[in-house]
Write a protein that holds these residues in place. Structure first.
Motif, mmCIF file in Angstrom:
data_model
loop_
_atom_site.group_PDB
_atom_site.id
_atom_site.type_symbol
_atom_site.label_atom_id
_atom_site.label_comp_id
_atom_site.label_asym_id
_atom_site.label_seq_id
_atom_site.Cartn_x
_atom_site.Cartn_y
_atom_site.Cartn_z
ATOM 1 N N UNK A 126 0.837 -1.211 0.000
ATOM 2 C CA UNK A 126 0.000 0.000 0.000
ATOM 3 C C UNK A 126 0.867 1.255 0.000
ATOM 4 N N UNK A 127 1.990 1.208 0.726
ATOM 5 C CA UNK A 127 2.869 2.392 0.762
ATOM 6 C C UNK A 127 3.524 2.603 -0.602
ATOM 7 N N UNK A 128 3.967 1.514 -1.235
ATOM 8 C CA UNK A 128 4.565 1.648 -2.577
ATOM 9 C C UNK A 128 3.523 2.197 -3.551
ATOM 10 N N UNK A 129 2.288 1.683 -3.470
ATOM 11 C CA UNK A 129 1.220 2.145 -4.376
ATOM 12 C C UNK A 129 0.943 3.634 -4.147
ATOM 13 N N UNK A 130 0.904 4.020 -2.884
ATOM 14 C CA UNK A 130 0.617 5.420 -2.534
ATOM 15 C C UNK A 130 1.643 6.378 -3.157
ATOM 16 N N UNK A 131 2.936 6.036 -2.998
ATOM 17 C CA UNK A 131 3.964 6.973 -3.457
ATOM 18 C C UNK A 131 4.167 6.924 -4.971
ATOM 19 N N UNK A 132 3.920 5.769 -5.593
ATOM 20 C CA UNK A 132 4.019 5.714 -7.065
ATOM 21 C C UNK A 132 2.892 6.555 -7.661
ATOM 22 N N UNK A 173 2.557 -4.321 17.306
ATOM 23 C CA UNK A 173 3.292 -3.296 18.061
ATOM 24 C C UNK A 173 4.184 -2.512 17.093
ATOM 25 N N UNK A 174 4.109 -1.184 17.180
ATOM 26 C CA UNK A 174 4.921 -0.312 16.319
ATOM 27 C C UNK A 174 5.789 0.557 17.233
ATOM 28 N N UNK A 175 7.114 0.570 17.008
ATOM 29 C CA UNK A 175 7.953 1.453 17.818
ATOM 30 C C UNK A 175 7.613 2.923 17.532
ATOM 31 N N UNK A 176 7.922 3.794 18.482
ATOM 32 C CA UNK A 176 7.672 5.222 18.268
ATOM 33 C C UNK A 176 8.578 5.736 17.150
ATOM 34 N N UNK A 218 5.646 9.307 7.233
ATOM 35 C CA UNK A 218 5.269 7.897 7.052
ATOM 36 C C UNK A 218 4.498 7.349 8.247
ATOM 37 N N UNK A 219 4.908 7.779 9.449
ATOM 38 C CA UNK A 219 4.311 7.202 10.664
ATOM 39 C C UNK A 219 3.280 8.146 11.285
ATOM 40 N N UNK A 252 8.718 -5.855 11.267
ATOM 41 C CA UNK A 252 8.857 -5.567 9.844
ATOM 42 C C UNK A 252 7.974 -4.438 9.341
ATOM 43 N N UNK A 253 6.987 -4.009 10.150
ATOM 44 C CA UNK A 253 6.059 -2.985 9.648
ATOM 45 C C UNK A 253 6.796 -1.657 9.364
ATOM 46 N N UNK A 254 7.632 -1.156 10.296
ATOM 47 C CA UNK A 254 8.311 0.116 9.998
ATOM 48 C C UNK A 254 9.165 0.037 8.733
ATOM 49 N N UNK A 255 9.819 -1.117 8.536
ATOM 50 C CA UNK A 255 10.681 -1.258 7.358
ATOM 51 C C UNK A 255 9.867 -1.338 6.083
ATOM 52 N N UNK A 256 8.688 -1.974 6.185
ATOM 53 C CA UNK A 256 7.805 -2.059 5.012
ATOM 54 C C UNK A 256 7.393 -0.658 4.575
ATOM 55 N N UNK A 257 7.174 0.228 5.541
ATOM 56 C CA UNK A 257 6.785 1.606 5.204
ATOM 57 C C UNK A 257 7.969 2.383 4.631
ATOM 58 N N UNK A 258 9.125 2.251 5.270
ATOM 59 C CA UNK A 258 10.303 3.006 4.800
ATOM 60 C C UNK A 258 10.689 2.549 3.381
ATOM 61 N N UNK A 259 10.811 1.218 3.205
ATOM 62 C CA UNK A 259 11.219 0.702 1.890
ATOM 63 C C UNK A 259 10.094 0.874 0.863
ATOM 64 N N UNK A 260 8.834 0.766 1.323
ATOM 65 C CA UNK A 260 7.694 0.937 0.415
ATOM 66 C C UNK A 260 7.688 2.330 -0.195
ATOM 67 N N UNK A 261 8.004 3.340 0.619
ATOM 68 C CA UNK A 261 8.023 4.715 0.088
ATOM 69 C C UNK A 261 9.122 4.867 -0.974
#
Ligand SMILES: Cc1cc2nc3c(=O)[nH]c(=O)nc-3n(C[C@H](O)[C@H](O)[C@H](O)COP(=O)(O)OP(=O)(O)OC[C@H]3O[C@@H](n4cnc5c(N)ncnc54)[C@H](O)[C@@H]3O)c2cc1C
Length: 364
Positions: free
Chosen positions: A19-25, A50-53, A70-71, A280-289
């Motif tokens: 979804x993040x990759x789709x959003x930024x493309x 659980x998502x870190x701050x 992103x967050x 893996x969620x934070x990394x999915x967002x960072x790499x997805x963007x």
């Protein structure tokens, strides 16, 4: 069935990475289609939730810019603030780590991220499973899709990765999760060894319930995951509220190559997971963007997709490799017996266990 559909960018998977990759493309002006094999985005939930701050994420991935954007998760999705992590050895001895983060309902997060992509103009097709690539065209359960760029965000057993002849995510760990009723303290509790051989079992507090689960390393385990989970439930007398759900978690760091021709893989499909804790969620967002932005640029002005690889490596490779190395050390020295796990956790102590969780070197 679809008539042969044509799109600039085809994203497979509507998890956080897709979804993040789709959003930024789409934000870059490309025509984007993202497909999801499930009927409902994010359902069922297979995550600790659980998502870190943002501060913790920024401390781990110091080269990541503008992560606040992103967050920027709406406050109504956040269920509980986390005040720390309790690391418990097999004998019950605890180390308390200051750590900030929050918990949420992962289905709500995934649906929120998919709707952000749709707001940018990306089109989501549910109940649509990617099968293969034939003559440069994606074959799906709903018909063929012609694309200029394809992004595999379809998890650790990625079919897109296979179709692109990219490396496999090797030796992923199985993990299961369910919700337990009750009031729990605002701490993530991680129980190492014992009923989670080679990994950990967890309690992650939400509102009036907690996400509880077990992961293990197949090389150290002698029972099945549901047996270990049943022991965990019995030990803590949990009142389980829903069906047990499971999935594989990449455990060895990123794959060596994530781009081939006009295709890329991202998120779990690329091994973008912190080996020592399975986050893996934070990394999915960072790499997805990064992935989506560069796919969009490729369509609009011909930017090379190789830039995706260069860019995610600049931001994530060092911490992820450090985490994978620390995980290997744990496999050799700490796992294998509860006694060794206890001794190693004692030797590491609070400061180094903090380094372990935060992808830092243990012995600088
Ligand atoms: C039990 C467990 C607990 C976890 N706890 C945490 C945690 O607390 N915090 C954290 O940060 N991380 C956690 N993780 C890891 C985290 O869930 C993943 O790293 C994250 O979901 C990766 O996002 P993704 O978008 O790459 O993949 P996914 O979220 O797996 O999304 C992939 C999507 O692709 C779809 N798909 C797959 N194949 C196809 C296909 N052929 N065609 C179409 N669609 C397809 C899937 O249905 C899915 O929706 C946990 C993992 C597990 C298993």
């Amino acid at each position: 069935m679809l008539e042969t559909l044509k799109t600039d960018v085809l994203v497979v998977g509507s998890g956080p990475a897709g979804s993040t990759a789709a959003r930024y493309a789409a934000r870059k002006g490309a025509q984007v289609t993202f497909i999801e094999r499930r009927a409902q985005v994010g359902v069922p939930v297979r995550c600790g939730e659980m998502i870190p701050s943002t501060e913790e994420i920024g401390g781990m991935f110091v080269n990541a810019e503008n992560i606040e954007e992103l967050f920027d998760i709406p406050h109504n999705l956040r269920l509980r603030e986390i005040q720390g992590i309790r690391l418990v050895n097999p004998k019950g001895k605890m180390v308390n780590l200051p750590f900030t983060g929050y918990t949420l309902d992962r289905d709500n997060l995934d649906q929120h991220l998919a709707s952000e992509a749709e707001k940018e103009g990306a089109s989501l097709i549910r109940n649509c499973q990617f099968k293969s690539i034939r003559n440069g065209i994606a074959v799906t359960s709903k018909g063929d899709i012609e694309y200029k760029v394809i992004i595999g965000a379809d998890g650790p057993g990625s079919r897109v990765s296979k179709a692109l002849h990219l490396p496999k995510v090797e030796h992923p760990y199985p993990a299961v999760t369910a919700q337990a009723k009750g009031d729990f303290e605002p701490y993530v509790v991680m129980y190492f060894g014992g009923i989670a051989p080679g990994a950990y079992s967890w309690i992650i507090p939400k509102q009036g319930q907690a996400n509880v689960g077990v992961g293990f390393s197949p090389k150290f385990a002698s029972g099945t995951l549901s047996e270990y989970f049943a022991s965990f439930v019995k030990k803590h007398d949990f009142e389980i509220m829903n069906k047990l759900e499971g999935k594989f978690v990449p455990s060895e760091g990123p794959i060596s190559n994530t781009v081939n021709g006009n295709g890329m893989v991202v998120g779990d499909a690329a091994g973008h997971v912190i080996s020592v804790n399975g986050g893996g969620v934070p990394l999915a967002l960072i790499a997805g963007r990064i992935c989506g932005t560069i796919a969009g640029d490729n369509i609009i002005n011909g930017r090379s997709l190789e830039d995706y690889q260069t860019e995610w490596r600049r931001i994530m490779l060092k911490p992820l490799k450090t985490a994978a190395f620390n995980k290997k050390l744990a496999d050799v020295f700490a796992f294998g017996s509860d006694w060794r796990t206890g001794v190693c956790m004692g030797i590491l102590g609070q400061r180094r266990m903090g380094n372990l969780i935060r992808c830092k070197r243990l012995f600088p």
